[in-house]
Design an enzyme around this catalytic site. Structure first.
Site, PDB file in Angstrom:
ATOM      1  N   ASP A 102       0.877  -1.312  -0.013  1.00 58.09           N
ATOM      2  CA  ASP A 102      -0.079   0.152  -0.050  1.00 58.09           C
ATOM      3  C   ASP A 102       0.906   1.385  -0.036  1.00 58.09           C
ATOM      4  O   ASP A 102       2.006   1.011   0.438  1.00 58.09           O
ATOM      5  CB  ASP A 102      -0.827  -0.100   1.170  1.00 58.09           C
ATOM      6  CG  ASP A 102      -0.330  -0.054   2.457  1.00 58.09           C
ATOM      7  OD1 ASP A 102       0.761  -1.033   2.726  1.00 58.09           O
ATOM      8  OD2 ASP A 102      -0.611   0.557   3.343  1.00 58.09           O
ATOM      9  N   GLU A 107       0.185  -1.197   5.980  1.00 60.87           N
ATOM     10  CA  GLU A 107       1.005  -0.333   6.631  1.00 60.87           C
ATOM     11  C   GLU A 107       0.919   1.188   6.766  1.00 60.87           C
ATOM     12  O   GLU A 107       1.360   1.487   7.861  1.00 60.87           O
ATOM     13  CB  GLU A 107       2.609  -0.992   6.190  1.00 60.87           C
ATOM     14  CG  GLU A 107       3.787  -0.373   6.838  1.00 60.87           C
ATOM     15  CD  GLU A 107       4.386   0.987   7.229  1.00 60.87           C
ATOM     16  OE1 GLU A 107       5.062   1.361   7.882  1.00 60.87           O
ATOM     17  OE2 GLU A 107       3.969   1.730   6.148  1.00 60.87           O
TER      18      GLU A 107
END
Length: 375
Positions: free
Chosen positions: A68, A133
């Site tokens: 991400d 994250e």
């Protein structure tokens, strides 16, 4: 074009805004399955996680990271479209180029090259990837680590591909991170007219000496790897909006960035002692976002430092600076966790980029670590 550069470009094209993986892990899994990896997708809520493993024996070396990326910001501010990988002036531009799709691509190609040369290598290679994250980090790596622990799977070494380098690739690795402990403190008083303070109780005045004491407190001295624990206020709010009213309460947000020399319970106790000594009417709500972790000098740091020296000629500095990372979760099930990746000057910024000349050396460093620990 190098294989690592091409894969990095493929990953940047996938707009994996947290927590959307946007197909990154599927692309990675296909390449790993061709190498004999068993790939397992672990879905928790909106978050996609990949656990891929080749081998069943120890030692287990894990490459960990996140697919991400953070939001792009205003598109018109970018020189080129953030999800169109663009080569310009010796750099690769795109969201995630530095944080951390280049590291992931380097993981994959390093593993491909290593397996091609050492098909029957001892031990196991694994990858742990998440799409959570850059978000709240609730349904990502922390959940995968819990699942592995429940199944009795152990990890001996872990490299997290966070962008740790400062001025040049290889100048800095992270062998730990400080913990982060936040709190919201509300001190209550009695509201009243500012011209009649004897009929009110000003919580701002009551809180001021407490805050001064907390600012001046020496929490610990740090150690070889950690600076002293720091206490910082981030917000103070009080007042009704009128300049003639003593407010009923004041709210202070503060945070500890703490070393392994302090504990969560110890810090909470010391703050409570200060507040109680001043006889305040208060409410204190704590939030722990990460425990500190530290990997001392050992096989992993030695292998990584040697690989960096061989590839770049640099002597890497061991550092625990910066914010938190998913390494804090992995450290609960792995004694040797180190973060290493490309320079971080452009991460989360408009026109995020990486120097093309750093891409293959990064891959080579990861491959050299595999050769040192598993060949």
């Amino acid at each position: 074009m190098s294989t690592t550069l091409a894969l990095t470009q493929d990953l940047i094209r996938l707009p994996s805004l947290t927590p959307d993986d946007a197909g990154c892990q599927q692309l990675i899994a296909r390449r790993l399955e061709a190498l004999g990896f068993a790939c397992e997708t672990l879905q928790f809520g909106e978050v996609t996680n990949l656990w891929a493993r080749r081998g069943s024996s120890a030692p287990v070396l894990v490459f960990a990271g996140h697919t991400d990326v953070v939001p792009t910001g205003p598109l018109e501010a970018w020189t080129s479209a953030p999800f169109t990988p663009t080569l310009r002036d010796g750099r690769l531009y795109g969201r995630g180029a530095a944080d951390m799709k280049t590291s992931i691509a380097a993981f994959i190609v390093a593993v491909e090259e290593f397996v091609a040369a050492h098909a029957d290598h001892p031990g196991s290679i694994a990858l742990l990837l998440t799409s959570d994250e850059e978000g709240p980090s609730i349904d990502g790596t922390v959940q995968v680590c819990k699942r592995l622990q429940e199944r009795g799977e152990t990890i001996d070494y872990c490299i997290v591909g966070e962008p740790t380098s400062v001025d040049r690739l290889g100048d800095t690795i992270k062998n730990g991170r400080r913990g982060s402990l936040s709190a919201k403190l509300t001190v209550r008083g009695v509201q009243g007219h500012i011209a009649y303070p004897h009929l009110a109780k000003n919580p701002i005045h009551l809180a001021a000496p407490v805050l001064a004491e907390l600012v001046a407190t020496h929490w610990d001295a740090g150690n070889e790897f950690f600076p002293p624990t720091a206490w910082q206020m981030s917000n103070i709010h009080a007042g009704t909006g009128a300049n003639n009213v003593i407010p009923a309460s004041i709210t202070i947000d503060f945070n500890f960035r703490f070393s392994t020399e302090s504990s969560v319970d110890g810090l909470k106790q010391r703050v409570g002692e200060v507040l109680d000594r001043h006889a305040l009417d208060y409410q204190l709500d704590w939030a722990l976002s990460g425990l500190p972790f530290l990997t001392g000098r050992g096989n992993l740091s030695a292998a990584l430092c040697a690989a960096i020296a061989a590839e770049t000629g640099l002597v890497a500095e061991l550092s625990t600076s910066g914010g938190t990372s998913d390494g804090r979760f992995i450290a609960r099930i792995c004694e040797q966790v180190i973060e290493f990746g490309p320079p971080n000057a452009s991460i989360h910024k408009i026109d995020e980029h990486i120097e093309v000349r750093d891409i293959d050396p990064l891959k080579n460093i990861y491959r050299r670590v595999l050769e040192s620990l598993l060949a």
